[in-house]
Design an enzyme around this catalytic site. Structure first.
Site, PDB file in Angstrom:
ATOM      1  N   HIS A 120       7.030 -14.469  11.652  1.00 43.18           N
ATOM      2  CA  HIS A 120       5.888 -15.380  12.292  1.00 43.18           C
ATOM      3  C   HIS A 120       6.719 -15.585  13.089  1.00 43.18           C
ATOM      4  O   HIS A 120       8.442 -15.843  13.229  1.00 43.18           O
ATOM      5  CB  HIS A 120       5.353 -16.317  11.409  1.00 43.18           C
ATOM      6  N   ASP A 136       3.721 -24.655  20.062  1.00 45.32           N
ATOM      7  CA  ASP A 136       2.520 -24.652  18.694  1.00 45.32           C
ATOM      8  C   ASP A 136       2.699 -26.242  18.383  1.00 45.32           C
ATOM      9  O   ASP A 136       3.885 -26.649  19.416  1.00 45.32           O
ATOM     10  CB  ASP A 136       3.263 -24.177  17.426  1.00 45.32           C
ATOM     11  N   ASN A 155       9.817 -15.443   8.022  1.00 39.77           N
ATOM     12  CA  ASN A 155       9.210 -14.168   7.784  1.00 39.77           C
ATOM     13  C   ASN A 155       8.311 -13.466   8.750  1.00 39.77           C
ATOM     14  O   ASN A 155       7.409 -13.205   8.646  1.00 39.77           O
ATOM     15  CB  ASN A 155       7.655 -15.210   6.151  1.00 39.77           C
ATOM     16  N   GLU A 181       1.598 -16.415  11.455  1.00 37.01           N
ATOM     17  CA  GLU A 181       1.590 -16.320   9.670  1.00 37.01           C
ATOM     18  C   GLU A 181       1.517 -14.935   9.836  1.00 37.01           C
ATOM     19  O   GLU A 181       0.365 -14.177  10.207  1.00 37.01           O
ATOM     20  CB  GLU A 181       1.280 -17.380   8.967  1.00 37.01           C
TER      21      GLU A 181
HETATM   22  P1  PGA Z   1      13.976 -22.201  13.313  1.00 39.38           P
HETATM   23  O1  PGA Z   1      12.529 -21.667  13.222  1.00 39.38           O
HETATM   24  O2  PGA Z   1      14.300 -22.529  14.970  1.00 39.38           O
HETATM   25  O3  PGA Z   1      13.918 -23.346  12.443  1.00 39.38           O
HETATM   26  O4  PGA Z   1      14.860 -20.994  12.428  1.00 39.38           O
HETATM   27  C1  PGA Z   1      12.280 -20.409  14.391  1.00 39.38           C
HETATM   28  C2  PGA Z   1      10.634 -20.596  13.677  1.00 39.38           C
HETATM   29  O5  PGA Z   1       9.608 -20.775  12.825  1.00 39.38           O
HETATM   30  O6  PGA Z   1      10.172 -19.590  14.211  1.00 39.38           O
END
Ligand code: PGA
Length: 240
Positions: A138, A67, A136, A143
């Protein structure tokens, strides 16, 4: 799902780097699906060290990233292209022209997304996909919601993700509100998937991931549809 529980972040990073390194050694021209975020930083540091000290060879590797924010310029230090260059690509002998990150400047994002799917297919698909997991649940920027999208698409970030990611920006207003992301089916087409999770703030997401239900409000639960997923997490993420 296979589960590897590590004592701490350092061990999680080393374990996951070993899996990526084994993939590269067994298929030097493999296609890696890569993720950004705080969680894989340690893994990238281990891989950079393995390149420096053990001559782990990235010269034939191709990478496709999950992404990218939209819109964002590649030289913005919060772009995921910048992140990948900084944490991995500039530290190993990968050919940069074989590294793909969704283009945060694409004029026609829908066309870009369709072309990104074609590109992955033409590359022969992803051999090993690395994923983080959001608080959350995702994955990529897929999302929680009533529906999920199968293929690479332009998406709007939820307020909770904007808030979680604002720690990297001067202010929450500077966080892009959209992103280009592989979809759930794009992720599930990878031959093998590893999911990294660290810290107790990821515990609920890990519980959902392991909960054996498919719920669009917890996108990571869709990984239950895949036959070769390994969760690599630390004790805090696993036990809370
Ligand atoms: P993070 O993000 O490694 O910064 O916690 C993980 C994600 O949002 O997929």
């Amino acid at each position: 799902m296979k589960i590897i529980v590590c004592r701490n972040y350092a061990e999680m990073s080393a374990e996951s780097a070993k899996i990526v390194a084994d993939q590269i050694k067994s298929k030097p021209d493999c296609v890696l699906g890569l993720a950004t975020g705080s969680t894989p930083e340690g893994m990238y540091a281990c891989l950079s060290t393995m390149h420096r000290d053990e001559k782990l060879d990235f010269s034939k590797v191709t990478s496709v990233n999950l992404d990218e924010y939209y819109p964002i310029a590649p030289d913005n230090d919060q772009s995921y292209r910048y992140f990948m260059n900084f944490h991995l690509f500039d530290k190993v002998n990968i050919d940069k022209s074989n590294t793909y990150v969704p283009d945060g400047t694409a004029e026609d994002p829908d066309k870009f997304c369709a072309d990104y799917e074609k590109l992955i297919e033409e590359l022969g698909g992803v051999d090993l996909q690395v994923l983080g997991i959001g608080r959350n649940a995702h994955i990529g920027f897929n999302e929680p919601g009533d529906i999920l999208y199968p293929d690479t698409h332009l998406t709007e970030l939820t307020p909770s993700t904007v808030e979680a990611n604002s720690r990297f920006f001067d202010s929450v207003d500077d966080v892009p509100k959209h992103a280009l992301t592989m979809g759930i089916a794009s992720i599930l087409r990878a031959k093998k998937i590893i999911v990294l999770a660290s810290g107790k703030e990821k515990h609920n997401a890990v519980l959902k991931l392991l909960g054996n239900t498919l719920e669009t409000k917890y996108p990571a639960t869709m990984l239950a549809l895949h036959h070769d997923v390994t969760l690599i997490c630390d004790d805090a993420a696993y036990n809370g």
